[in-house]
Design an enzyme around this catalytic site. Structure first.
Site, PDB file in Angstrom:
ATOM      1  N   ASP A 162       0.817  -1.201   0.000  1.00  0.00           N
ATOM      2  CA  ASP A 162       0.000   0.000   0.000  1.00  0.00           C
ATOM      3  C   ASP A 162       0.861   1.265   0.000  1.00  0.00           C
ATOM      4  O   ASP A 162       0.719   2.126   0.851  1.00  0.00           O
ATOM      5  CB  ASP A 162      -0.914  -0.047   1.244  1.00  0.00           C
ATOM      6  CG  ASP A 162      -1.836   1.153   1.354  1.00  0.00           C
ATOM      7  OD1 ASP A 162      -2.296   1.641   0.302  1.00  0.00           O
ATOM      8  OD2 ASP A 162      -2.095   1.598   2.494  1.00  0.00           O
ATOM      9  N   GLU A 415       3.395  -8.068   7.311  1.00  0.00           N
ATOM     10  CA  GLU A 415       2.082  -8.634   7.003  1.00  0.00           C
ATOM     11  C   GLU A 415       2.073  -9.690   5.911  1.00  0.00           C
ATOM     12  O   GLU A 415       1.208  -9.666   5.028  1.00  0.00           O
ATOM     13  CB  GLU A 415       1.087  -7.519   6.640  1.00  0.00           C
ATOM     14  CG  GLU A 415       0.830  -6.561   7.776  1.00  0.00           C
ATOM     15  CD  GLU A 415      -0.410  -5.709   7.559  1.00  0.00           C
ATOM     16  OE1 GLU A 415      -0.922  -5.673   6.426  1.00  0.00           O
ATOM     17  OE2 GLU A 415      -0.871  -5.101   8.535  1.00  0.00           O
ATOM     18  N   ASN A 468       0.012  -5.488  13.658  1.00  0.00           N
ATOM     19  CA  ASN A 468      -0.695  -4.390  12.996  1.00  0.00           C
ATOM     20  C   ASN A 468      -2.190  -4.646  13.156  1.00  0.00           C
ATOM     21  O   ASN A 468      -2.685  -5.690  12.704  1.00  0.00           O
ATOM     22  CB  ASN A 468      -0.391  -4.367  11.493  1.00  0.00           C
ATOM     23  CG  ASN A 468       1.037  -3.953  11.186  1.00  0.00           C
ATOM     24  OD1 ASN A 468       1.784  -3.585  12.082  1.00  0.00           O
ATOM     25  ND2 ASN A 468       1.409  -3.993   9.912  1.00  0.00           N
ATOM     26  N   TYR A 470      -6.285  -2.941  13.103  1.00  0.00           N
ATOM     27  CA  TYR A 470      -7.145  -1.824  12.700  1.00  0.00           C
ATOM     28  C   TYR A 470      -8.559  -1.976  13.248  1.00  0.00           C
ATOM     29  O   TYR A 470      -9.524  -1.703  12.551  1.00  0.00           O
ATOM     30  CB  TYR A 470      -7.119  -1.693  11.171  1.00  0.00           C
ATOM     31  CG  TYR A 470      -5.786  -1.155  10.680  1.00  0.00           C
ATOM     32  CD1 TYR A 470      -5.564   0.211  10.617  1.00  0.00           C
ATOM     33  CD2 TYR A 470      -4.744  -2.012  10.351  1.00  0.00           C
ATOM     34  CE1 TYR A 470      -4.341   0.715  10.211  1.00  0.00           C
ATOM     35  CE2 TYR A 470      -3.517  -1.519   9.952  1.00  0.00           C
ATOM     36  CZ  TYR A 470      -3.315  -0.152   9.879  1.00  0.00           C
ATOM     37  OH  TYR A 470      -2.102   0.351   9.487  1.00  0.00           O
ATOM     38  N   GLU A 505       1.332  -1.123  14.025  1.00  0.00           N
ATOM     39  CA  GLU A 505       0.411  -0.274  13.255  1.00  0.00           C
ATOM     40  C   GLU A 505      -0.944  -0.251  13.936  1.00  0.00           C
ATOM     41  O   GLU A 505      -1.492  -1.297  14.299  1.00  0.00           O
ATOM     42  CB  GLU A 505       0.207  -0.794  11.822  1.00  0.00           C
ATOM     43  CG  GLU A 505       1.393  -0.582  10.913  1.00  0.00           C
ATOM     44  CD  GLU A 505       1.122  -1.019   9.462  1.00  0.00           C
ATOM     45  OE1 GLU A 505      -0.045  -1.024   9.028  1.00  0.00           O
ATOM     46  OE2 GLU A 505       2.106  -1.363   8.779  1.00  0.00           O
TER      47      GLU A 505
HETATM   48  C1  GCB Z   1      -1.299  -2.191   6.724  1.00  0.00           C
HETATM   49  C2  GCB Z   1      -0.004  -2.132   5.986  1.00  0.00           C
HETATM   50  C3  GCB Z   1       0.350  -0.727   5.557  1.00  0.00           C
HETATM   51  C4  GCB Z   1      -0.898  -0.033   5.035  1.00  0.00           C
HETATM   52  C5  GCB Z   1      -1.912   0.037   6.163  1.00  0.00           C
HETATM   53  C6  GCB Z   1      -3.214   0.722   5.727  1.00  0.00           C
HETATM   54  O1  GCB Z   1      -1.589  -3.092   7.444  1.00  0.00           O
HETATM   55  O2  GCB Z   1       1.072  -2.698   6.695  1.00  0.00           O
HETATM   56  O3  GCB Z   1       1.335  -0.793   4.571  1.00  0.00           O
HETATM   57  O4  GCB Z   1      -0.630   1.225   4.514  1.00  0.00           O
HETATM   58  O5  GCB Z   1      -2.224  -1.243   6.581  1.00  0.00           O
HETATM   59  O6  GCB Z   1      -3.320   1.921   5.855  1.00  0.00           O
HETATM   60  O7  GCB Z   1      -4.101   0.021   5.271  1.00  0.00           O
END
Ligand code: GCB
Length: 593
Positions: A162, A415, A468, A470, A505
Site C-alpha cells: 500500500d 504482514e 498491525n 485496525y 500499526e
Molecule cells: C497495513 C499495511 C500498511 C498499510 C496500512 C493501511 O496493514 O502494513 O502498509 O498502509 O495497513 O493503511 O491500510
C-alpha cells in the site's frame, strides 16, 4: 561493504545532480547498446529522486520496465595509482551499470547499496561515461513481489503493498578512491559491564598481507579512550557514556591499516554507540532497562521527489518526532537511506529495521487492491526463488545496518500470509538465517489481522510480537466500543505467549480539515477517539511494550477507491502539518509537558 567516506586515505566524489534519462518503452536499449554513446533522445532527471512524479505524464508516473540514466564524470587527476570504485546507495528495484563500454555490476533489490571497482575502466584526469539501466518491474520472485498482468489495454503492473512503487536512482551515487590495500568491512558488537563498556570488533581487509590493523577509539570530544591492534579483538571503555534512547552519544572508532614502514595504508571512521539490547520475558530491554516504544511506522515519501532522500525533510521529520514525544520508528516497509540511520544514531531515536518484504499476502486487501485470485505460497507464485531473494535482502540489510546502535530489532517482513503451512515453511529458515547473521538483536516479523491470535504459524519464530491492528477502522469502523472489546480480547491472547508485544500499526484515515461531532470515520475527531481507544487497551496489558501509530505522515499510494489522494492515516499531512491527533499524541507521549 563500507559506505564511502573522506578520510586520511580515502576521497569521494558525489555524482548527484542532473543526469540524462529516458524510458525504454520498446525495451530496445540493451540490444541497441545505449551505454556505448550519449543516450539517444534523453531528457534530464534529478539524481537522487524517484523519476515518477517529476513529469506531468501518467505514462512516466506509472511506467514499468527499463529506464536509462547516464552521466559523465571527470575522474580526479590525483587518483592515479588508486583503487577507484563506483558506489550506488540504492537503485530501485534493480540495475545494471556500464562504465564507458564495459558492464561493471548488476544488482537486485531496491534499497541496499552496491558497488564495482572500476580502476581498469577509468583514467584519472579523464572523463568517464556512466550508464545505468534501472528496472522497476516486480514479479513473484522479487522482494517486494508483484505481477505483470495482461489486460485488453496492454500490460499492467500490480503489486500488493500500500505505497506507490516509486523507482529510479533515489539515493546518492559516489565515485571514490582508496589505496590498493583497503578495509572491506567492520563489524562491532558492544557490551556493558557495570560502568565499563566493551567494543568487540572484527575487521576485514583486502590486499593487506603484512599490514597491521590498528584501532583508536575516541570520545565525542576527540579524546582517545582505548586503542587496540589486530583484525579482531575487544576494546574496553572505562566509565562509558552509554548510547541510550534520546541520548545518542557516539564514540568514533578509527580503524587503520598500517604498512611495515608505518605507512598509513587505509583509515576508516566507524561511529560506535555502546549499548545492549535484550528480550527478557515480556520486557524489551535497552541497557538492561525496560523500553517502551512510542512513535510511528514511516515512509520515505515526499511530494515530487518520491523516495528521494532529502536532508531538510529528514531534519524536519526528526524535529516533529521530538516535538510529539516519539522515541522510535519502524523503517516500514524497506531499508531507509543510510543518512537516516546515521542521524537516528546521533539523535538517540530507536529503529525497528525492516526488509522490503511487503505485500506477500494474497488474502489481503480484496476491497483495497481489487480481487487477488492468487495463492500466496505456491510453485507459481511466492516460491523457493522468492525465498532466495528474500534471504539476500536480509543479508544485505544486516550487512549494511549491523553497526547502528539505533537499530534494536529486525523485522524480516510486513504482514505476509502467516496462517498456513506454506508460510511456516517459508519463514522458518529466514528466521534462522537472520539469527545466524546477527545473534545480538531480536528478530521478528509484523503480523497481520488475518492471522489473529491462535491462527498465526510464524509468530512462534519471533522474539518480539509485532502486531498491525485496525480495530475501529477496517473492522468495527465507527463502532469504537465493539472495537475495544474485540481488540482487548485478541491482545490478551497474544499476551499469554509471554513475549513482548509492539503494536507496529494502528491508525485511521483522516482527511485534514474534516470535522464531525459526534465523531465519524475520516474526521479529525475520530482519529483522536480511535487512538484513545487503542491506548486504553494497550495500557491494560503489561506485555505491550510499544505503540507505533500508522502513519507518521500521509503518503502516496497507487490510486484506488479506498484512497483519497493517497493514504491519509498520517498524524501529519504529507507536507508535515499536524492533524488534531498530533496534539493528542503529544499529550500522551511527552511526559515532560
Ligand atoms: C497495513 C499495511 C500498511 C498499510 C496500512 C493501511 O496493514 O502494513 O502498509 O498502509 O495497513 O493503511 O491500510
Amino acid at each position: 561493504m563500507l559506505r564511502p567516506q573522506d578520510t586520511a586515505t580515502r576521497e569521494r566524489k558525489p555524482l548527484i545532480g542532473l543526469w540524462k534519462f529516458r524510458l525504454d518503452n520498446a525495451g530496445e536499449g540493451r540490444a541497441a547498446e545505449w551505454f556505448k554513446r550519449p543516450l539517444p533522445y534523453a531528457r534530464e532527471m534529478a539524481v537522487s529522486a524517484s523519476f515518477n512524479d517529476i513529469a506531468t505524464d501518467a505514462a512516466v508516473r506509472d511506467y514499468f520496465g527499463d529506464v536509462w540514466y547516464q552521466t559523465t564524470a571527470r575522474v580526479p587527476r590525483g587518483w592515479s595509482e588508486r583503487r577507484i570504485v563506483l558506489h550506488f546507495e540504492a537503485a530501485t528495484h534493480r540495475a545494471t551499470v556500464w562504465v564507458n563500454d564495459v558492464e561493471v555490476v548488476s544488482h537486485e533489490g531496491g534499497y541496499t547499496p552496491f558497488e564495482a571497482e572500476v580502476t581498469e575502466q577509468v583514467q584519472p584526469g579523464e572523463v568517464a561515461r556512466i550508464t545505468v539501466v534501472v528496472n522497476n518491474t516486480l514479479s513473484f520472485q522479487t522482494i517486494p513481489p508483484g505481477v505483470i498482468e495482461d489486460t485488453p489495454d496492454g500490460k499492467r503492473q500490480r503489486y500488493w503493498h500500500d505505497f506507490f512503487n516509486y523507482a529510479g536512482i533515489h539515493r546518492p551515487v559516489w565515485l571514490y578512491a582508496t589505496g590498493k590495500t583497503y578495509l572491506e568491512d567492520i563489524t562491532l558488537v558492544t557490551g556493558l559491564d557495570d560502568t565499563d563498556g566493551s567494543v568487540e570488533y572484527q575487521t576485514k581487509a583486502s590486499n593487506a598481507d603484512g599490514a597491521e590493523v590498528r584501532l583508536i577509539l575516541r570520545d565525542a570530544n576527540g579524546a582517545e579512550v582505548a586503542t587496540g591492534t589486530g583484525s579482531t579483538g575487544t576494546l574496553t571503555v572505562a566509565n562509558v557514556h552509554r548510547w541510550a534512547p534520546s541520548d545518542g552519544y557516539l564514540y568514533d572508532l578509527e580503524v587503520q591499516l598500517v604498512g611495515e614502514d608505518s605507512e598509513l595504508l587505509d583509515s576508516y571512521h566507524q561511529s560506535v554507540g555502546v549499548r545492549t539490547v535484550a528480550v527478557d520475558g515480556t520486557r524489551f530491554l535497552i541497557n538492561g532497562e525496560p523500553f517502551y516504544f512510542t512513535g510511528f511506522g514511516k515512509h520515505e515519501d515526499i511530494a515530487v521527489i518520491g523516495k528521494g532522500h532529502n536532508d531538510a525533510y529528514m531534519l524536519h521529520d526528526f524535529e516533529l518526532l521530538k516535538w510529539i514525544g516519539a522515541n522510535s520508528f519502524r523503517t516500514s516497509h524497506y531499508p531507509y537511506a543510510q543518512d537516516v540511520l546515521d542521524y537516528a544514531d546521533r539523535q538517540g531515536i530507536v529503529i525497528i529495521d525492516e526488509t522490503p518484504a511487503v505485500g506477500m499476502n494474497m488474502g489481503l486487501g480484496g476491497g483495497i487492491f481489487g480481487a487477488q485470485g492468487y495463492t500466496t505460497f505456491s510453485p507459481e507464485t511466492i516460491n523457493d526463488d522468492t525465498r532466495r531473494a528474500h534471504a539476500q535482502a536480509i543479508r544485505e540489510l544486516v550487512a549494511r545496518d549491523k553497526n547502528h546502535p539505533s537499530v534494536v530489532l529486525w523485522s524480516i517482513a510486513n504482514e505476509p500470509e502467516s496462517d498456513t503451512e506454506g508460510a511456516e515453511r517459508y519463514f522458518k529458515p529466514l528466521f534462522e538465517l537472520t539469527r545466524e547473521l546477527d545473534p545480538t538483536r531480536p528478530v521478528g516479523f509484523v503480523n497481520v489481522m488475518l492471522a489473529p491470535y491462535g491462527k498465526c504459524r510464524v509468530s512462534q519464530f519471533s522474539d518480539v510480537l509485532m502486531l498491525n491492528r485496525y480495530y475501529g477502522w477496517y473492522v468495527y469502523a465507527g463502532d469504537l466500543k465493539a472495537a475495544e472489546m474485540a481488540w482487548e480480547q485478541e491482545l490478551k491472547g497474544w499476551a499469554s505467549e509471554g513475549k513482548p508485544i509492539i503494536i507496529t500499526e494502528y491508525g485511521a484515515d483522516t482527511y485534514p480539515g474534516l470535522h464531525a461531532l459526534p465523531a465519524q470515520p475520516w474526521s479529525e475527531e475520530y482519529q483522536i477517539d480511535y487512538l484513545d481507544m487503542n491506548h486504553r487497551v494497550f495500557d491494560r496489558i503489561d506485555a505491550v511494550v510499544g505503540e507505533q501509530v500508522w502513519n507518521f505522515a500521509d503518503f502516496a499510494t497507487s490510486s484506488g477507491a479506498m484512497r483519497v489522494g493517497g493514504n491519509k492515516k498520517g498524524v501529519f499531512t504529507r507536507d508535515r502539518q499536524p492533524k488534531a491527533a498530533a496534539h493528542a499524541l503529544r499529550r500522551r507521549w511527552r511526559k515532560d509537558l
